[in-house]
Scaffold this active site. Structure first.
Site, PDB file in Angstrom:
ATOM      1  N   ASP A   1     -15.386  -0.306   5.493  1.00 15.81           N
ATOM      2  CA  ASP A   1     -14.258   0.478   5.075  1.00 15.81           C
ATOM      3  C   ASP A   1     -13.829   1.350   6.015  1.00 15.81           C
ATOM      4  OD1 ASP A   1     -14.565  -1.024   2.608  1.00 15.81           O
ATOM      5  OD2 ASP A   1     -15.919   0.500   1.772  1.00 15.81           O
TER       6      ASP A   1
ATOM      7  N   ASP B   1      -3.140  -5.048  -5.463  1.00 17.41           N
ATOM      8  CA  ASP B   1      -2.709  -3.963  -5.541  1.00 17.41           C
ATOM      9  C   ASP B   1      -1.211  -3.949  -5.827  1.00 17.41           C
ATOM     10  OD1 ASP B   1      -5.053  -2.846  -4.993  1.00 17.41           O
ATOM     11  OD2 ASP B   1      -4.550  -2.518  -2.927  1.00 17.41           O
TER      12      ASP B   1
ATOM     13  N   ASP C   1       0.677  -1.215   0.049  1.00 15.35           N
ATOM     14  CA  ASP C   1       0.084   0.006  -0.046  1.00 15.35           C
ATOM     15  C   ASP C   1       0.752   1.243   0.055  1.00 15.35           C
ATOM     16  OD1 ASP C   1      -2.489   1.511  -0.331  1.00 15.35           O
ATOM     17  OD2 ASP C   1      -2.627   1.476   2.048  1.00 15.35           O
TER      18      ASP C   1
END
Length: 372
Positions: free
Chosen positions: A353, A204, A166
Site C-alpha cells: 500500500d 469505490d 477516487d
C-alpha cells in the site's frame, strides 16, 4: 474516516504498473493510484484506508482450497457441492503474468519462495483494467477472456476507468468524461467473448460517491447503469457486480439506496471488501443486509474480497500494510453461504500500500508475513 480501493492490476499493450496509496477515506483500506501503460498481462492490485472499499492474477491450475485464517464457517468441498447439484463447478482463472510470479521465478533459492509460491502465487486473482486506453481495451480484455476460455476457467475482470475516479485522490484518473467512458465500456464489452466471466464494475464508484455534487453523482450513476446493461448485452453469461464498499463504510440502507440509483438491481449483485481487511463473517452479514435493503430478484448475490482478511481489520484502523494481517479464504465459486456467490482475491497479497514498499509493487517481506 473511510478509505477506498487500492492498487490495481493493469492490462494493456505492455505490462503496466499500478501504485496504490491511501487517500483519506478510511482507516484500514487503501486506494489505487494508477501509473504507466496497461498491458495484456495484468499486474496485481493495491489497497486503501479503512471505512471505504478497495481491489487485484496468473496461469490457471486447480484452485487450492487452503482454509482461511481465523474465519469461521468453512465452505463445503467442491466434491460435496458437485455431488449435491450434479454439475461441476467452474474454476477461477489465473492470468500468467503478475509481479508475484515474476519474483518467484527470479528467486528460486530465496527461503521465502516456497511459501509465497504455494499460498499466494498459485491462487487465481482479479485482472484490473485501470488505464483509459480506448484503442487497445478490446484486445486487452479479449486476451484475458480468451486465455481463460482456453483453460475452461472463469476470469475476474475489474473495469476501473470511471471519470473522477477516487475523487481526485491517490488513485485519480480514468476517462476524461462520461461520453468517453461509455465508449470505453462498449469497447471493453467487445472483448468479453461468450464464456462465463465475472466483472466487478468500478470499485469505490458507488460507496465513495459522496464527494460528488448531486448532478455529478447522477451522471455517474446513469453511466454505471448503462455500463451494466452494455456488459450483460455483450455477453449474457457475464456476471456483473456493483460496488458495495465494505462493512465498515456506509450503513446497509444508505449503500442499498446508492446501488439502486446506480442500476445494481438489473445486474447480478454486489461486491465488498476490495483491498480491505474486514472478516468474511462481517462481510457476509453486511452484504446480506445490503441485498435485503436493495430489493430486486432473489438471484442477486454478493462476492467478497478475501485476499487479506484472515485476521480481520487491525484494531487501530491502520490501512497501509498493517502488521499482523493474513491471507483469507482461498478464491472459490463455492462458498456454501446463501447469497454469497464467491470469495475472490481482488487485491493481490504482497502488493504494498506504500509503507512496506513502493505503492503498487510486490514486496516479498510483506507477502511472506501475510502467507505465514
Amino acid at each position: 474516516m473511510v478509505a477506498a480501493a487500492s492498487v490495481v492490476t493493469l492490462v494493456g499493450t505492455v505490462t503496466g504498473m499500478v501504485s496504490a496509496l491511501d487517500h483519506g477515506r478510511g482507516s484500514d483500506q487503501a486506494r489505487p493510484e494508477v501509473t504507466g501503460t496497461p498491458s495484456r498481462a495484468p499486474l496485481p492490485a493495491l489497497p486503501e484506508p479503512s471505512p471505504s472499499p478497495s481491489r487485484t492474477t496468473r496461469t490457471p491450475t486447480a484452485e487450492p482450497e487452503t482454509p482461511e485464517q481465523q474465519d469461521p464457517t468453512p465452505s463445503p468441498t467442491r466434491a460435496e457441492r458437485e455431488q449435491r447439484t450434479g454439475t461441476a463447478t467452474p474454476r477461477l482463472y489465473r492470468h500468467p503474468d503478475s509481479q508475484v510470479l515474476d519474483w518467484v521465478r527470479a528467486h528460486p533459492d530465496d527461503p521465502r519462495t516456497a511459501l509465497i509460491a504455494s499460498r499466494i502465487a498459485d491462487r487465481p486473482a482479479a485482472v484490473w483494467f485501470a488505464d483509459y486506453s480506448p484503442d487497445t481495451i478490446t484486445a486487452d480484455v479479449r486476451a484475458v477472456t480468451a486465455g481463460a476460455a482456453a483453460q475452461g476457467r472463469v476470469p475476474v475482470l475489474v473495469p476501473y476507468a470511471i471519470p473522477d475516479r477516487d475523487c481526485g485522490g491517490a488513485s485519480q484518473g480514468g476517462a476524461p468524461d462520461f461520453e468517453a467512458y461509455d465508449a470505453w465500456i462498449d469497447a471493453f464489452a467487445e472483448g468479453l467473448g461468450s464464456d462465463k466471466v465475472i466483472e466487478l464494475l468500478e470499485p469505490d464508484s458507488v460507496a465513495q460517491s459522496d464527494c460528488l455534487s448531486d448532478a455529478d453523482r447522477a451522471a455517474r450513476f446513469a453511466s454505471l447503469a448503462r455500463a451494466g446493461r452494455a456488459l450483460k448485452a455483450a455477453n449474457p453469461r457475464a456476471r456483473v457486480y456493483y460496488d458495495a464498499g465494505h462493512s465498515g463504510w456506509n450503513p446497509p440502507d444508505k449503500q442499498a439506496a446508492l446501488l439502486r440509483q446506480a442500476g445494481a438491481v438489473a445486474a447480478d449483485g454486489i461486491f465488498s471488501n476490495v483491498s480491505n481487511f474486514h472478516t468474511t463473517a462481517d462481510e457476509i452479514a453486511y452484504d446480506r443486509q445490503v441485498l435485503s435493503a436493495l430489493g430486486g430478484p432473489a438471484s442477486l448475490g454478493a462476492v467478497i474480497d478475501t485476499s487479506r482478511n484472515g485476521n480481520g481489520a487491525p484494531p487501530d484502523h491502520q490501512w497501509c500494510d498493517p502488521a499482523g494481517r493474513r491471507i483469507g479464504r482461498a478464491p472459490t465459486l463455492t462458498t456454501g453461504e446463501a447469497r454469497i456467490d464467491a470469495y475472490l482475491w481482488v487485491k493481490l497479497p504482497g502488493e504494498s500500500d506504500g509503507c512496506k514498499g513502493a505503492p503498487g509493487t510486490f514486496t516479498p517481506s510483506y507477502a511472506y508475513d501475510l502467507a505465514r
